[in-house]
Structure formats: structure tokens, C-alpha cells
Design an enzyme around this catalytic site. Structure first.
Site, PDB file in Angstrom:
ATOM      1  N   GLN A  33      -3.091  -8.063  -1.744  1.00 41.71           N
ATOM      2  CA  GLN A  33      -2.650  -8.459  -0.409  1.00 41.71           C
ATOM      3  C   GLN A  33      -3.511  -9.610   0.107  1.00 41.71           C
ATOM      4  O   GLN A  33      -3.293 -10.078   1.220  1.00 41.71           O
ATOM      5  CB  GLN A  33      -2.791  -7.263   0.545  1.00 41.71           C
ATOM      6  CG  GLN A  33      -1.857  -6.111   0.209  1.00 41.71           C
ATOM      7  CD  GLN A  33      -2.083  -4.900   1.097  1.00 41.71           C
ATOM      8  OE1 GLN A  33      -2.429  -3.843   0.610  1.00 41.71           O
ATOM      9  NE2 GLN A  33      -1.888  -5.040   2.387  1.00 41.71           N
ATOM     10  N   GLU A  48       4.056  -1.338  10.398  1.00 41.83           N
ATOM     11  CA  GLU A  48       3.190  -0.157  10.533  1.00 41.83           C
ATOM     12  C   GLU A  48       3.530   0.751  11.716  1.00 41.83           C
ATOM     13  O   GLU A  48       3.454   1.975  11.589  1.00 41.83           O
ATOM     14  CB  GLU A  48       1.735  -0.616  10.659  1.00 41.83           C
ATOM     15  CG  GLU A  48       1.216  -1.232   9.385  1.00 41.83           C
ATOM     16  CD  GLU A  48      -0.118  -1.911   9.590  1.00 41.83           C
ATOM     17  OE1 GLU A  48      -1.130  -1.396   9.128  1.00 41.83           O
ATOM     18  OE2 GLU A  48      -0.130  -2.990  10.234  1.00 41.83           O
TER      19      GLU A  48
END
Ligand SMILES: Cc1cc2nc3c(=O)[nH]c(=O)nc-3n(C[C@H](O)[C@H](O)[C@H](O)COP(=O)(O)OP(=O)(O)OC[C@H]3O[C@@H](n4cnc5c(N)ncnc54)[C@H](O)[C@@H]3O)c2cc1C
Ligand code: FES
Ligand code: FES
Length: 1372
Positions: free
Chosen positions: A803, A1297
Site C-alpha cells: 500500500q 473504512e
């Protein structure tokens, strides 16, 4: 036709012929496919049969019947030699980008059913196998476009496959779209049809399917060879005897030669017993006809030991049409039903019944088959050397472990003797029930306990009761050597008239008998399950002789429907509870934005069909360069110890091991740096002292990954504890020893108001209450992986699943002591990250780079699941102590918190936790809020960011406090929530820098909208009614709000236009499955559209987003925090704006000259006139608007089973504000997927460690992420397209999220249901009043809930019942 005797191993893969003469027989099919063929769609997710990423279709020719048998199997366990003569089909074999995708691939794409795509090929093959077999049935021809498969079969096809991203609902919809009996109106959101279209039109828009799509072309060359092969080389042999005599000969030979020999059938046992030991000789038992036969006669059914579980199920079910006695038919059917819950379809298809029993006998495997077959008095036939004998299964299990030259030949389920059944005692009947309590109801999870009870019962002549003539009570898998009968209890009950008192005694006897071995987890729970199952079996019979005369045996399921047990009532009285035939359904409400097209459209995910066919390339799919080596970690097994030496086992033949790389190998000028961020640094390898379990000590580098893993596994590390302090293993100890990480000032969250004043206003106070939260593992399907390739001039190219390639890049340069411009890091796609591949990926890539640099060879690493789980760290555990003050009406006036976060040994990104946690906790107006959060440095593995890091804990803490307040006041929790929701004024006080304008505060709107969307108030009443009328199931419903602050970060973008008009975009953000590329693509098409020339509408198809390359585009940053998609879009847009500015004058000039200009012409002209058609930009969000809040709310309804503690989420309704969604299909996927990951955290995933911090759950066997059968049965999501947000990227908001936090609604609803259970339990003991201040642990697993519902619930119930019925009743 005369079949040719093979001299080598021959098989086909996707039609291609393979012939091998020298094969190491321990090679798995997966290893071969991934390392020796171009077919990389079979992914390695676990290597133990538990995830389905590696599923292939195996087709086998049966020359006797001239037909082909097709079945799915896990290629990670299937041995290559065992597929001799078979044709293998992988996902790219059923369709691909060159020959055309299969409709399965296209529908998976169109239903938005892929995210990272790592699980997808396995899903596709699992469905494909089901379609292939459905088409072979003689069911009626389906309507055009459909298969013969039923919707529930289609859905079940993927029930054993894991997906960590999507939440399954869209995958299930794609599967069901093939089913003839599906109402397509029930299928979820997809990109094929538009609102309001007719069914016919919708159907015509689905990628067309007909049965020809499933013609597995079985290669002719395979029909011409004998199906079994024996291969022998100097090192090893694979033998496939075709008779027992031959087998005996092989035994004798091996005995004489002292070779290490292994019998194999399908090798699935290796999924559990991963013996690293090599064998010289493998003997495949499948060629022996005695072992593969199925024999049926009046005496029963006999299965050869190699018969697969699937085949046994099929046979047992068939017998319902046979001429056996009805009782026996019922027994067979029940056995089949139970067997259907063993493992998953792709395991059952190959796993043998005999293999299972041998594992149970020899290794004490917690078998289901042993337990159920023990109850029905099964027999086994054994051959030892040249001796044959029949034994009862019981004798077999009780014998010492089967010797290596013993073979289980067959298993017989004896028929019921006529004398025992219908003829002699016409009114007596047999009853069989089997039970299984496991974290996943439909399989792919070992049970905590299984049981099977066979009883012969008859009505009492003198009263209206039931007499138990005889019974066999079998229990297993509860932490015992093997399945066993409760003989004492069987004797106790035999001949007795059943009554509550007798049952009470039986239950107590069982609890004392079924006692797990000392070291078994949840021992008391397992015993209580035994009691519960016995109760479930016998209780319906008390005083109900008419059920026997009514022939309940013909209606196998109605045992549990007896009034007393309450289940029939459940169904009758609560009409909204029709148990759905299918596992999942859902409604999705979303709008496509029209203002910035194609932004706002639910465009299909970029590369989705490629992911489905398995052609999408992940790091481990990149072909290995020549001489590539493989590495894996040797990690510390001690929390704090000096490392004296590391040696590899001298006993193993480790010829291909090339070296051990440790901190000593850091080159001159380099640093021992594992990763570095603004918060701090961690070493790559422990230098002298290992500081936590899982600390990296070294990597072993070898010729193959298998060898490296074996070597690391055998490593002998010499530790010394001399002169070392004891390790810090608890947060309390860390505080005591002042082992605390300091927070940078920017990360210190702000307190609100004056808590002492707030407390002074309170009518009530709860002081120093405690909460605890554990960890969670990422369970990305692709574990940590990297490939490092040395290049000229001391340069290195590293492919990393990361990431944060920018961090990888910088760290490699630092570690190797080379300039940054010698390093290049490439990341194309990541098979799931969830935060676990932020800084953790840096260490993996750096380790590879160091080894490659040192050994001057390419080196790759692909961590096995166990190593990954032990080293990963995961979510931050914490201990919370709080004091809260509140008014009589539930309004909270002050909250004070003390939180000790276990951050582990290195800082990683832990400093973000306090701020995130408080950000999410502030969703309520606490009046005043103060806190003291300490980041404790312990000798545990470093905790890293996991999706919604800190936020999910903060949100949970808020709910736990609200619930405690409501319980104390005996108020409805929902009203306490409502009264404490923010007004805009309080919002401003709590979220000074992120609250935005008043119109942006959409929570009040969401809260009331959700009420209607979920039909909340009506359902609250229905739940009450359900609980009033049901004894053994209780329900709860809960509505929770969620607020989630995010911060945009700077990132880069670059857009280039080629001379043919096609466009390539590069951005700093990484495609992790979150749809970043798709949104960027849409943004580029939208932004370049500003040129306004003809044909610009088709621009979307001309845009390609490509891999991140740290040399091509620097300053990419970190893909985390939910905002990288929007930042990357904005960076791409800025680049497009530059290009548009450059193109516009030319376009206007051309327009004047030509009247109209199309895109291609414009670009050709731009090239001719040397316009610079590549532009890059760096998007830096403005500091005063980079932080904002996301809003959402959810209602969940659950049902708990008080006997097992099992929770089912019946329905979840979500409303989530995405602003003006950039792509509602992508955002929907993020909402559903993250919710399910949250559900895993709250309900299922125990990431247990021992006191040293060693993770005890190290694979798919004991770490249970949600599966299709554990998601909400109804899952409704509405995406609120809220107003314009001028400060946001085209008014969009984040979705990655925040929705994870909504899963706390399931936990809260479960708590509400548990409260009802506790209330009922107390009432049975005549103790009235609430006991509602209890805490429900996270995760609320079955043992946790059962503990709350009362481990002795059935005893309490029976005692109460005996009391209430009076002592004179017959039924006592
Ligand atoms: C992911 C997964 C989940 C599972 N879940 C469950 C579950 O929920 N419940 C349950 O009961 N089981 C479960 N199993 C176990 C499964 O049923 C067994 O692995 C399988 O039946 C073994 O059959 P096999 O043909 O693969 O045996 P193999 O793996 O080939 O052999 C297993 C062992 O038995 C020996 N062996 C095999 N056949 C004979 C024989 N005829 N005579 C002598 N020795 C023999 C072999 O030498 C080996 O030691 C699960 C397995 C997997 C992989
Ligand atoms: S990799 Fe084979 S099942 Fe997981
Ligand atoms: S899409 Fe299923 S694991 Fe990522």
C-alpha cells in the site's frame, strides 16, 4: 479399445497435454500449475484446503460407462501424481481475454462481485463445477439464458470459498443469476440493466449463457490411457496398486527396503497434518476396486474406504428411493445431511470416508464421520499385512493407532434388524438426530462438539408417555481422543419412561461424562453443548406418544417442532420470519450521478473480468526470472531473548538452501532498517536480541519456496535469557515500567468541555467501569509478498504487494546503502491490504531486496499463511476504563476515559490510534469529554493499522457506554442513543476542524430515514413478540449511528495521451480492490471531456490506469485512510486540466477550420504540432478542508440459539452518506465489504495469543472470517447521495473504512438478545428483575454467548419445569 499402459504421468490442463516422467510425488497440483505452467489463476491463499482460492475442476473419464465425471477440488492439497489421466480446468480455461470470457466471468464483473480479485478465479471455478453438474441432470430444460441449477445450489457453490473484500452478497447474486428458479427481480444491483426495464429486457442484457458454455472438452488423448500410474525413480516412487494382493506385495517390499511409505487417497489430510516429513514412497489406494466399491443389500450399505464424502452423500440420499425400511432410510438421510456440513464442497468431492476415519483413529482428528457412524453401530473391515478382520467402529477407534501396513478397506452402515423395527413391535420406532455446533453453520469449520443419537422408542402402554427402549449416544470432536458413546447414560435411560426428571438426570450425567481433555479450549462450553443436544433430542418426546404413532419418523425434521421446544410456534406466530431458502438477499438503493459523467456512474470495475478469469497479475504471478531464489522468515519464538545462534536441521536434506540472511548481511553504508515513517523506525532483523514473538531473525533463501519454508520450519534457534529483564507482556506492566510511546503533538486529540462540571450536573454516575478489546488479523487473501531483481550498476527492481511503494522504495535504498535512484518499486495490484500492507509490506520487500543484493540473484518471498499470521501484528488490543455521568432521562453530561493501548514493540503507525479512536467516539454528545490514552510499548508483535484503526474501537466504546447507561436507567437503548445524538452546535464543539457547514451534517436525516428504510419501529415490536413466545431462540434489534473523520493526503498523478487517442493514467494511489483505478478512469474521462470535441463520450474505454512505478511517479504516498481514491482522482484531474488547457487552443483552431473535430483528429494534430501530451501534478489538499466527517447508520436484527450460543444476523439495513458518489457500485462494494469485515471483528474472529504473544490461531482451521453463511440473511443498503460538498472532490465522500464501524449494530443487537435470554433464565430461578448491565465480549463468539445464556440453561429450565408441573405429574 485397448487402453495404453502409461510409463509417465499424463494429464491435461485447459486442453494442453502434459507428460512428466520424473515427479517428486509430494508435489501438489497447485505447485505445478503455478511454477510450471502459464495458468496462474489458481491462487495460493492458505495451502490447507480452507479458502477455495486454488479450486480447479477435475474431469475424469470412466471407460466402463463411457462418461466423464467432473468435480471441483482444492489444487493445494491434490497431489500431482493423483491426477494422472485427468483433465484440469482452471478459471482461464473456462474463458479468457483472448478466446472470450465465460458468462460467469462477465456476470461476476457486471454484478460488481470482485474487489481485489484474489479469491475470484476460485469462486468462478466453484460455480462452474456446479453448473457443469447441474446440466448433466435430467431436470427439465431451463428457459433460455439459464442453467438447470437451482438458486440455492448456485449460492451453495461458493459457500466454502473465502472472500475478504466483497461481503459475498454480490458474488452470490452473480451465481444465482444462472438459476432457472430465480426471480431476477430479486437479484442485486448490477451494471447490465437499468431501473424500470422489463424482465425480458433485463434477461436479454445479461451475458448470454447456454449449456454449450459448459462443454468441458475432455481431451481424446486422455481417454486412451490407463487411469492409474506408477512412477519410480531413484529418489522416490508413486505406486498405484490395482488389487489388495499388489498392495500386500508393495508393503512387503517397502518393509524389506525400509522405505518411508505413505498411503494416500486424496491427501486432504495434509490440510490439517502438515507433515513436513518427506516420504520415499507414496501408495495411491484409489486403484483398488475393493476400496472404491459401494455395496448395498438387505444387511446395509458398505462403502469402500476410498469412496469420497460427496459420493457417499449422493448414495445415502439415493436410498430414500430404495427399498430399505423407512427408519433406515431416515437414518441414511440424516447421515447424508450431516456429512454435507463437513469441510466444503471442493474438499468433500475428493476427501475419502476411509481417510477421515483413519485420521480419527490414528491421530485423533475431530471427525464428524466417526461420531455419526458410531451412533449407527457401523462396522469396519481392516487388512493388516495379509490378515483381514471385521470390527465394530467402536473397537476400531479404541485400538492403538493403526499400524502403517494396516489398511481400512470398507465401512458398513448396518441395516436395522427387522426384529428391532417394524415387524415385531409395530409401535416402536427408531429415531436419529445428529448435531454439530460450529462457528460456520454450513461447514468449513470444525465443530466444538458433534453428536449423534439413535434411539428406539415406543409409546408407554400404561400412560401417555414415551419409553426409550434402547439408545446409542455418540459424541465427538470436543477434545477427546476419538468419538465415544455415553454408555452409562445409554444404560441409565434404557427402558425408562421419559419424563422431565429423567431427562434432568440424563442431562446431568451427560455433563459429567462429556468432559474435554485438560488443554481443550472452551471446555465447559463443550460439555454444556452435549447437555443441550441431549435435551433437544429427548425433550420433545416427553409426554407425546402420539408423535410416535403419527409416524414422526417419516417426517425427519419435526423432532424440533414440538410445542415445548417452541420452534413451530416461532414460525407460525412470527410471520416475518420465514427462514429464507437462500442464504443471502438484499436491496440496494443508489442513484447514479449525472452532473459529471461518467463520474457518478456505476461503471464496472476496471479489470474485473480479468480478475475473474485469473489473468490479472499479482506479484506471485509474475514469472520467476532465471535462477530465482525464494525466501522465508525465521522468527523468534520468545518475547525477549538473546539470539546466540541459528542453525538449520542437519537431518533434513536441504541441498537447495542457499543461505541465511540476517542483520549481519546489511552492506556497508546500509542500515538495518525494516521500515521508517514519520513516527519512527523499526529494524529489519533483530540484531542481538529478539524483542517479541514473531520478531524477524533472518530469512532462509532456497531454490524453491517449499524448501525455504521447510528449512525455516526446521531452524534451531539457540536463545538465552541471561541478563535480560523479563519481557513486558501486559499494558499494566508497560505502565508500571514506563514503557510508553510518546505522541507527536499533532496526533494528540482534543478534550471537550470541563468533565468535573459535567459530572456535577449528572443524576447518576458509573465509575471506573472496564472494557477490553482484542486484536484482529487482516486475512488479506494474498499474504505478504515481493520479488526483487538485481539490475545493472548496483540497481534493483522490486515488485511489491504494497500500500506504500514510496516507503518501500526509500527503505530499500536506506537498507542497501544505495542512492534512491538505484531503486525502482513496481506495484500493480494488491490481493487485499486492509492496512496490513502499509508498513509490513516494506519489511517484506526490503528483506527480498537485501537477499537479492547479497546473493546477486532474483529473490522472491511469498509468506505462508502461518508465518504471515504470526508476524502480522494486526489490530490494536486495548483496555478501557471509563466513568460516565448522566441525567435521569439518559442525557450524558460527562465522560472520562483512561485507555491503555497495546502497541507492541515498534511504533509502526500506532500514534494515529488515539486521534482516530476519539474521532469515532465523539459521535455522541458526551457533554464534556476527557481522556488519557497511553500507547504501551510491550514485547508483543507491533500492532499496525487495520481498516478503521482505532475508529472501530472508539465507536464500540461509545456504544458500550450508551448501553451501560441505558441498562442502569432501565431505559430503551435506542432512546438513549437518540437523546445523545449531536445537534449541529454540539457537533461543532466536538469536531471543530472537520464538522463542515450545517447542511453537511446529515446524521439527523440518516437517523430518521433509516427508521423508515428498516421499518425499525414495527420490527422492534415484532422482536418483542418473538421473544415473548419463544423459549429457545431470542432476538435483538439495534440501530446505531456512525461518524468517521478522514483526512485527505497529498498525492501525485500523471496523464499521457498516445497518438491514437488512447490515454494512460498513473496515480500515487494503489489499487487494493477498493476500485481506485475505476474511479480514476472515470475522472480522467470526465476531465479530458472538457476539451469538448466530438466522440468524447467514448473516452472512458480509451483510458487505462497502470501500475504504480516509483521511478515514473514519485511522492505517491500511502494508500490508506479511505481518501486515496479521491486524492488520486483529484491528482489525475489536475493533470487532465493541464492537458485540456494545452489542447483547447488547437481544438478551437481546428474547429474553425473543419467545423467539427473529433478526439482522434485532435490528438493527431496535437502530435503533429508538438503539443506536450503528458502532464503530471501533485495534489495537495488545503489544510482547512482536508479533514471531514462521514456519516452512516445501521439497523441489525439477530437471533441467538440459547442451546448452542449461535448467532444469526437476520437482517441489516444501512444508510450511508457518500456525498455525490464517484461510482456508486464501487462505493456499495466498499460499504458491504467493510461491514462484513467488521462483523468478523465483532462476532467471529478470535485472534488468540498465548501469554508470550504467540498467535495461537495460525490458519483457516482456527481463524474464522465471515463466510456466505454468516453474513446477514437480508442485507439492504441505501447510499445517500447528499448535497453538494464544495470542499470535496466533485462532492464525493469516502467509503472504504467508515462502514466497518456499522457492524457494531450486530454486536449491540446480539447483546439485546442475550439480555432477553438472561432475563428468561433468571425467571426460571424465580429471580425477577433485570440483569442487563453485563458486558458482551468482542468477538461475541458462540462460547461467549452460551456463557451468557447460561451454560446450565437446560438444567435450569428442567428444574423450573419440574417445579411448575408439580411432583405428581407422570411426566416428571
Ligand atoms: C479444509 C478441510 C476441512 C475439513 N473439515 C472436516 C470436518 O468438518 N469434519 C470432518 O469430519 N472432517 C473434516 N475434514 C477432514 C476430511 O474429511 C479428511 O481430510 C478426508 O476425509 C481425508 O480423506 P483423504 O482421502 O484426503 O485422505 P488422505 O489425506 O489421503 O489420508 C489421510 C490419512 O489416512 C491414511 N489413509 C487414508 N486412507 C487409508 C486407508 N484406507 N487405510 C489406511 N490408511 C489410510 C493416509 O495415509 C493418511 O495418513 C476436513 C478436511 C479439510 C481439508
Ligand atoms: S489455497 Fe487451497 S484452499 Fe486455500
Ligand atoms: S475480492 Fe475476494 S478476497 Fe478480495
Amino acid at each position: 479399445m485397448e487402453l495404453k499402459t502409461p510409463t509417465s504421468l499424463v494429464f491435461g490442463v485447459n486442453g494442453e497435454r502434459f507428460e512428466l516422467s520424473n515427479v517428486d510425488p509430494s508435489t501438489t497440483l497447485l505447485e505445478f500449475l503455478r511454477t510450471h505452467t502459464s495458468f496462474k489463476s489458481v491462487k495460493l491463499g492458505c495451502g490447507e484446503g480452507g479458502c477455495g482460492a486454488c479450486v480447479v475442476l477435475i474431469s475424469k473419464y470412466d471407460p466402463v460407462h463411457d462418461r466423464v465425471e467432473d468435480f471441483t477440488a482444492s489444487s493445494c492439497l491434490t497431489l500431482l501424481c493423483s491426477i494422472h489421466g485427468c483433465s484440469i480446468t482452471t478459471s482461464e480455461g473456462i474463458g479468457n481475454s483472448k478466446d472470450g470470457f465465460h458468462p460467469i466471468h462477465e456476470r461476476i464483473a457486471g454484478f460488481h462481485a470482485t474487489q481485489c480479485g484474489f479469491c475470484t478465479p476460485g469462486m468462478c471455478v466453484s460455480l462452474y463445477g456446479t453448473l457443469v453438474n447441474a446440466e448433466k441432470t435430467n431436470r427439465p430444460e431451463p428457459p433460455p439464458g439459464f442453467s438447470k441449477v437451482s438458486a440455492s445450489e448456485a449460492e451453495m457453490a461458493i459457500a466454502g470459498n473465502l472472500c475478504r473484500c466483497t461481503g459475498y452478497r454480490p458474488i452470490a447474486d452473480a451465481c444465482k443469476s444462472f438459476a432457472a428458479d430465480v426471480d431476477i427481480e430479486d437479484l442485486g444491483f448490477n451494471s447490465f440493466w437499468r431501473k424500470g426495464e422489463s424482465k425480458d429486457l433485463k434477461l436479454s442484457r445479461l451475458p448470454q449463457y447456454d449449456q454449450n458454455h459448459n462443454n468441458v472438452r475432455f481431451p481424446l488423448f486422455l481417454k486412451e490411457i490407463k487411469p492409474f500410474v506408477s512412477l519410480a525413480s531413484e529418489e522416490h516412487g508413486w505406486y498405484c496398486p490395482t488389487s489388495l494382493k499388489e498392495l500386500q506385495g508393495l508393503f512387503a517390499l517397502n518393509h524389506a527396503n525400509e522405505t518411508r511409505m505413505k498411503l494416500v487417497v486424496s491427501n486432504t489430510g495434509m490440510g490439517y497434518y502438515k507433515d513436513n516429513e518427506g516420504y520415499d514412497v507414496y501408495i495411491d489406494l484409489r486403484g483398488i476396486s475393493e476400496l472404491s466399491m459401494i455395496r448395498k443389500d438387505r444387511t446395509g450399505i458398505e462403502f469402500g474406504a476410498t469412496v469420497t464424502i460427496s459420493k457417499a452423500i449422493e448414495t445415502l440420499k439415493e436410498e430414500s428411493r430404495g427399498d430399505f425400511l423407512s427408519d433406515y432410510v431416515m437414518i441414511l438421510k440424516k447421515i447424508a445431511e450431516h456429512m454435507n456440513k463437513i469441510a466444503s464442497g471442493f474438499i468433500r468431492n475428493t476427501a475419502s470416508v476411509g481417510g477421515n476415519l483413519v485420521m480419527a483413529q490414528r491421530h485423533h482428528f475431530p471427525s464428524d464421520i466417526a461420531t455419526i457412524l458410531l451412533a449407527v453401530d457401523s462396522m469396519v473391515h481392516i487388512m493388516t499385512g495379509t490378515q483381514f478382520e471385521w470390527l465394530t467402529l467402536e473397537e476400531f477407534l479404541e485400538r492403538p493407532p493403526l499400524s502403517l501396513d494396516s489398511v481400512l478397506l470398507s465401512i458398513k452402515v448396518p441395516s436395522l434388524k427387522l426384529s428391532e423395527s417394524e415387524s415385531s413391535e409395530p409401535r416402536g420406532r427408531f429415531l436419529l438426530e445428529t448435531y454439530r455446533a460450529s462457528p460456520r453453520p454450513l461447514g468449513n469449520a470444525l465443530p466444538y462438539l458433534n453428536a449423534a443419537f439413535l434411539a428406539k422408542v415406543s409409546p408407554c402402554k400404561d400412560s401417555d408417555g414415551t419409553v426409550i427402549d434402547t439408545c446409542r449416544l455418540s459424541f465427538g470432536a470436543y477434545g477427546t481422543k476419538h468419538a465415544m458413546r455415553a454408555k452409562y447414560v445409554e444404560e441409565f435411560i434404557a427402558g425408562k419412561l421419559l419424563s422431565a426428571r429423567i431427562l434432568y438426570d440424563v442431562v446431568n450425567l451427560i455433563t459429567a461424562t462429556i468432559v474435554p481433555k485438560d488443554d481443550t479450549s472452551h471446555a465447559a462450553y463443550r460439555s454444556s453443548l452435549a447437555a443441550g443436544f441431549i435435551f433437544q433430542f429427548f425433550n420433545p418426546l416427553i409426554g407425546n406418544p402420539e408423535r410416535i404413532t403419527n409416524g414422526y419418523l417419516n417426517e425427519h425434521t419435526n423432532l424440533s417442532s414440538v410445542k415445548d421446544f417452541g420452534l413451530t410456534e416461532n414460525r407460525k406466530q412470527v410471520h416475518h420470519d420465514k427462514t429464507p431458502a437462500l442464504l443471502s438477499s438484499g436491496k440496494q438503493v443508489l442513484e447514479a450521478g449525472t452532473e459529471y459523467q461518467p463520474i457518478g456512474e456505476p461503471v464496472i470495475k476496471s479489470g474485473a473480468a480479468l480478475q475473474a478469469s485469473g489473468e490479472a497479475v499479482f506479484v506471485d504471478d509474475i514469472p520467476s526470472p532465471k535462477n530465482c531464489l525464494h525466501g522465508t522468515y525465521i522468527y523468534s519464538a520468545k518475547p525477549l531473548a538473546r539470539i546466540k545462534s541459528i542453525k538449520l536441521s542437519p537431518e533434513l536434506k536441504l541441498d537447495g538452501v542457499r543461505g541465511i540472511i540476517s542483520s549481519k548481511d546489511i552492506p556497508n553504508g546500509g542500515q538495518n532498517s525494516g521500515s521508517k515513517s514519520s513516527f519512527g523506525e523499526e529494524p529489519l532483523f533483530a540484531e542481538e536480541i529478539a524483542k517479541c514473538v514473531g520478531d524477524r531473525l533472518a530469512i532462509v533463501v532456497a531454490d524453491t519456496q517449499k524448501l525455504a519454508d521447510m528449512a525455516a520450519n526446521s531452524a534451531i534457534v539457540d536463545y538465552s535469557l541471561e541478563n535480560l529483564e523479563p519481557p513486558i507482556l501486559s499494558v499494566e506492566d508497560a505502565v508500571k515500567r514506563s514503557s510508553i510511546f510518546q505522541l507527536p503533538p499533532f496526533f494528540v486529540p482534543s478534550q471537550v468541555g470541563d468533565v468535573s462540571k459535567g459530572m456535577a450536573k449528572a443524576d447518576h454516575k458509573i465509575l471506573s467501569a472496564e472494557l477490553k478489546l482484542g486484536s484482529q488479523y487482516y486475512f488479506y487473501m494474498e499474504t505478504q509478498t515481493a520479488l526483487a531483481v538485481p539490475d545493472e550498476d548496483n540497481c534493483i527492481v522490486v515488485y511489491s504487494s504494497s500500500q506504500s511503494p514510496e516507503y518501500v522504495h526509500a527503505n530499500i535504498a536506506r537498507c542497501l546503502g544505495i542512492p534512491a535512484n538505484n531503486v525502482r518499486v513496481i506495484t500493480r495490484r494488491v490481493g487485499g491490504g486492509f492496512g496490513g500492507k502499509s508498513l509490513r509490506s516494506v519489511t517484506c520487500a526490503t528483506s527480498c531486496a537485501l537477499a537479492a543484493h547479497k546473493l546477486r540473484h532474483p529473490v522472491r518471498m511469498y509468506l505462508n499463511r502461518k508465518t504471515d499470521m504470526i508476524m502480522a501484528g494486526g489490530r490494536h488490543p486495548m483496555k478501557i476504563t471509563y466513568s460516565v455521568g448522566f441525567k435521569n432521562d439518559g442525557k450524558i453530561t460527562a465522560l472520562e476515559l483512561e485507555i491503555l493501548v497495546n502497541a507492541g514493540i515498534y511504533v509502526d503507525c500506532s500514534p494515529i490510534i488515539p486521534r482516530n479512536m476519539i474521532g469515532a467516539l465523539k459521535k455522541y454528545d458526551w457533554g464534556a469529554l476527557s481522556f488519557d490514552i497511553k500507547l504501551c510499548r510491550t514485547n508483543h508483535p507491533s500492532r499496525a493499522a487495520m481498516r478503521a484503526p482505532g475508529d472501530v474501537q472508539g465507536s464500540y466504546i461509545a456504544e458500550a457506554i450508551i448501553e451501560k447507561v441505558a441498562a442502569t436507567l432501565e431505559m430503551d437503548v435506542d432512546s438513549v442513543r437518540s437523546i445523545n445524538l449531536h445537534t449541529y452546535t454540539s457537533l461543532k464543539a466536538f469536531y471543530e476542524d472537520s464538522c463542515g457547514e450545517p447542511h453537511e451534517y446529515t446524521m439527523p436525516l440518516i437517523w430518521s430515514k433509516l427508521n423508515a428504510f428498516a421499518n425499525y419501529e414495527v420490527r422492534v415490536e415484532m422482536v418483542k413478540e418473538f421473544n415473548r413466545t419463544n423459549t429457545w431462540k431470542k432476538r435483538g434489534i439495534s440501530r446505531v449511528p456512525v461518524m468517521y473523520e478522514v483526512t485527505q493526503r497529498a498525492t501525485t498523478g500523471k496523464v499521457s495521451i498516445f497518438s491514437d487517442g488512447s490515454v494512460v493514467a498513473e496515480v500515487g494511489g494503489i489499487e487494493l480492490g477498493q476500485g481506485l483505478w475505476t474511479k480514476v478512469k472515470q475522472m480522467v474521462a470526465f476531465a479530458l471531456g472538457a476539451v469538448k470535441c466530438d466522440g468524447i463520450d467514448g473516452l472512458l474505454d480509451k483510458v487505462r490506469v497502470v501500475q504504480s512505478d516509483t521511478v515514473s511517479l514519485i511522492q505517491g504516498g500511502l494508500t490508506a485512510g479511505s481518501t486515496t481514491s479521491e486524492s488520486s482522482c483529484e491528482a489525475a484531474r489536475l493533470s487532465c486540466d493541464i492537458l485540456v488547457e494545452r489542447l483547447k487552443p488547437l481544438k478551437e483552431k481546428l474547429q474553425k477550420e473543419m467545423g467539427s473535430v473529433n478526439w482522434e483528429t485532435l490528438i493527431i494534430q496535437a502530435y503533429a504540432q508538438s503539443v506536450n501530451l503528458s502532464a503530471s501534478s501533485f495534489y495537495v489538499p488545503s489544510t482547512n478542508s482536508s479533514r471531514y466527517i462521514n456519516y452512516g447508520a445501521a439497523v441489525s436484527e439477530v437471533e441467538i440459539d440459547l442451546v448452542t450460543g449461535e448467532t444469526r444476523c437476520l437482517q441489516t439495513d444501512i444508510i450511508y452518506d457518500c456525498g455525490q458518489s464517484l461510482n456508486p457500485a464501487v462505493d456499495l462494494g466498499q460499504i458491504e465489504g467493510s461491514f462484513i469485515q467488521g462483523l468478523g471483528f465483532f462476532m467471529l474472529e478470535e485472534y488468540e495469543t498465548n501469554l508470550d504473544g504467540l498467535v495461537l490461531v495460525d490458519g483457516t482451521w482456527n481463524y474464522k472470517i465471515p463466510t456466505l453463511d454468516t453474513i446477514p440473511q437480508k442485507f439492504n443498503v441505501q447510499i445517500l447521495n447528499s448535497e453538494h460538498h464544495p470542499q470535496r472532490v466533485l462532492s464525493s465522500k469516502a467509503s472504504g473504512e467508515p462502514p466497518l464501524l456499522l457492524a457494531v449494530s450486530v454486536h449491540c443487537a446480539t447483546r439485546a438478545a442475550a439480555k432477553e435470554a438472561k432475563k428468561q433464565l433468571l425467571s426460571w430461578s424465580n429471580l425477577d428483575g433485570p440483569d442487563s448491565t453485563f458486558q458482551l465480549e468482542v468477538p461475541a463468539t458462540m462460547p461467549v454467548l452460551k456463557q451468557l445464556c447460561g451454560l446450565d440453561i437446560v438444567q435450569t429450565y428442567l428444574k423450573w419445569k419440574m417445579g411448575s408441573m408439580g411432583r405428581n405429574s407422570n411426566h416428571l
